[in-house]
Design an enzyme around this catalytic site. Structure first.
Site, PDB file in Angstrom:
ATOM      1  N   LYS A 102      69.782  52.473  40.933  1.00  0.00           N
ATOM      2  CA  LYS A 102      68.433  52.833  41.383  1.00  0.00           C
ATOM      3  C   LYS A 102      68.437  53.309  42.838  1.00  0.00           C
ATOM      4  CE  LYS A 102      66.589  48.723  40.640  1.00  0.00           C
ATOM      5  NZ  LYS A 102      67.775  47.933  40.317  1.00  0.00           N
ATOM      6  N   ARG A 119      59.281  43.404  39.166  1.00  0.00           N
ATOM      7  CA  ARG A 119      60.391  42.729  38.503  1.00  0.00           C
ATOM      8  C   ARG A 119      59.907  41.641  37.549  1.00  0.00           C
ATOM      9  NH1 ARG A 119      64.545  43.705  42.848  1.00  0.00           N
ATOM     10  NH2 ARG A 119      66.523  42.896  42.118  1.00  0.00           N
ATOM     11  N   ARG A 136      80.954  47.311  44.866  1.00  0.00           N
ATOM     12  CA  ARG A 136      79.972  48.050  45.670  1.00  0.00           C
ATOM     13  C   ARG A 136      80.116  47.691  47.143  1.00  0.00           C
ATOM     14  NH1 ARG A 136      73.623  47.888  44.281  1.00  0.00           N
ATOM     15  NH2 ARG A 136      73.695  45.693  44.857  1.00  0.00           N
ATOM     16  N   ARG A 186      77.605  43.185  50.085  1.00  0.00           N
ATOM     17  CA  ARG A 186      76.415  42.336  50.140  1.00  0.00           C
ATOM     18  C   ARG A 186      76.772  40.940  49.653  1.00  0.00           C
ATOM     19  NH1 ARG A 186      71.605  45.583  47.200  1.00  0.00           N
ATOM     20  NH2 ARG A 186      71.251  43.469  46.459  1.00  0.00           N
ATOM     21  N   ARG A 225      72.004  37.116  38.780  1.00  0.00           N
ATOM     22  CA  ARG A 225      71.018  38.193  38.940  1.00  0.00           C
ATOM     23  C   ARG A 225      70.800  38.911  37.611  1.00  0.00           C
ATOM     24  NH1 ARG A 225      73.664  41.514  43.367  1.00  0.00           N
ATOM     25  NH2 ARG A 225      71.803  42.802  43.413  1.00  0.00           N
TER      26      ARG A 225
HETATM   27  P1  AMP Z   1      67.741  44.205  45.168  1.00  0.00           P
HETATM   28  O1  AMP Z   1      68.352  44.838  46.358  1.00  0.00           O
HETATM   29  O2  AMP Z   1      66.581  45.005  44.597  1.00  0.00           O
HETATM   30  O3  AMP Z   1      68.745  43.849  44.109  1.00  0.00           O
HETATM   31  O4  AMP Z   1      67.071  42.823  45.668  1.00  0.00           O
HETATM   32  C1  AMP Z   1      67.857  41.802  46.276  1.00  0.00           C
HETATM   33  C2  AMP Z   1      67.161  40.461  46.130  1.00  0.00           C
HETATM   34  O5  AMP Z   1      65.881  40.497  46.777  1.00  0.00           O
HETATM   35  C3  AMP Z   1      66.855  40.040  44.696  1.00  0.00           C
HETATM   36  O6  AMP Z   1      67.975  39.417  44.058  1.00  0.00           O
HETATM   37  C4  AMP Z   1      65.702  39.065  44.920  1.00  0.00           C
HETATM   38  O7  AMP Z   1      66.152  37.815  45.414  1.00  0.00           O
HETATM   39  C5  AMP Z   1      64.934  39.750  46.042  1.00  0.00           C
HETATM   40  N1  AMP Z   1      63.917  40.689  45.487  1.00  0.00           N
HETATM   41  C6  AMP Z   1      63.894  42.043  45.626  1.00  0.00           C
HETATM   42  N2  AMP Z   1      62.844  42.578  45.003  1.00  0.00           N
HETATM   43  C7  AMP Z   1      62.164  41.544  44.439  1.00  0.00           C
HETATM   44  C8  AMP Z   1      60.992  41.453  43.644  1.00  0.00           C
HETATM   45  N3  AMP Z   1      60.302  42.539  43.282  1.00  0.00           N
HETATM   46  N4  AMP Z   1      60.615  40.211  43.226  1.00  0.00           N
HETATM   47  C9  AMP Z   1      61.287  39.100  43.584  1.00  0.00           C
HETATM   48  N5  AMP Z   1      62.406  39.121  44.316  1.00  0.00           N
HETATM   49  C10 AMP Z   1      62.866  40.328  44.753  1.00  0.00           C
END
Ligand code: AMP
Length: 217
Positions: A13, A88, A127, A159, A170
């Site tokens: 994404k 989400r 990554r 990360r 996740r």
């Molecule tokens: P991402 O980079 O989108 O994978 O987000 C990294 C982390 O941020 C996720 O594993 C969640 O802990 C938190 N996070 C990001 N977006 C959301 C969301 N829409 N709702 C809840 N937690 C989020």
């Protein structure tokens, strides 16, 4: 345009968002990026989010919704947005629906990045992200120096949540809490999906065709 990019962690994404924001002239809003920025600056929001992010869990809806509504009220979002990592959960999607509805707005399309878990685990554990420009790279395809960003020579790092046990959690969270959004958006006639196991270039082409169908150049 108002787009949602929906897909498991590592489905591409963020990479596509970087291409797409130029193409559709809309602002990239990544909730994960906002949390990471807050974490780096050690704000109260960042410190709270860390507890969940470290485990690969979702930050509670009320925290996310407050943050997203503030972001969506900023003036730069008027020309359109590209939501990456939000919504989400069904509650988040319902909130977005109501937020846009109150303003007589709606989403143009939700793009699902379809891909198998095992491909994701391999991808995520390889990554790397650039600390300077935020570019996203994969060690399996990166040529030459594996520690420096090919674009700006910044330091490449992994990360914390790309560690395998966190990745597995996740993915579990994705299937339990986010996957139901696929049917939810399909029921509203908004869902288009792309085969996210393909190369970034091939996925971009698929997305360009979808946007064309929805009236974007
Ligand atoms: P991402 O980079 O989108 O994978 O987000 C990294 C982390 O941020 C996720 O594993 C969640 O802990 C938190 N996070 C990001 N977006 C959301 C969301 N829409 N709702 C809840 N937690 C989020």
């Amino acid at each position: 345009m108002r787009l949602v990019l929906l897909g498991a962690p590592g489905s591409g994404k963020g990479t596509q968002a970087a291409f797409l924001k130029e193409r559709c002239g809309c602002v990239h809003v990544s909730t994960g990026d906002i949390f990471r920025k807050n974490l780096k600056e050690e704000t109260p929001l960042g410190l709270l989010a860390r507890e969940y992010m470290d485990k690969g869990a979702l930050v509670p809806d009320e925290v996310v919704l407050k943050m997203v509504s503030e972001r969506l009220l900023e003036p730069d979002v008027k020309s359109g947005f590209l939501l990456d990592g939000f919504p989400r959960t069904i509650a988040q999607a319902e909130f977005l629906d109501a937020f846009l509805g109150e303003r007589d707005l709606g989403l143009d399309v939700v793009i699902l990045f379809d891909i198998e878990d095992e491909v994701l685990v391999r991808r995520l554990s390889n990554r790397r992200t650039c600390r300077s420009c935020g570019g996203i790279f994969n060690l399996l395809t990166l040529e030459g120096d594996k520690h420096a960003c090919p674009a700006c020579r910044g330091e490449l790092h992994q990360r914390d949540d790309d560690e395998e046990s966190v990745i597995r959690n996740r993915l579990k969270v994705f299937h339990e809490q986010t996957r139901p959004l696929v049917d939810w958006y399909a029921g509203k006639g908004l869902l288009s999906s792309v085969d996210a196991s393909r190369t970034p270039e091939a996925i971009s082409e698929e997305i360009a065709a979808i946007l064309k169908e929805h009236g974007a150049s």
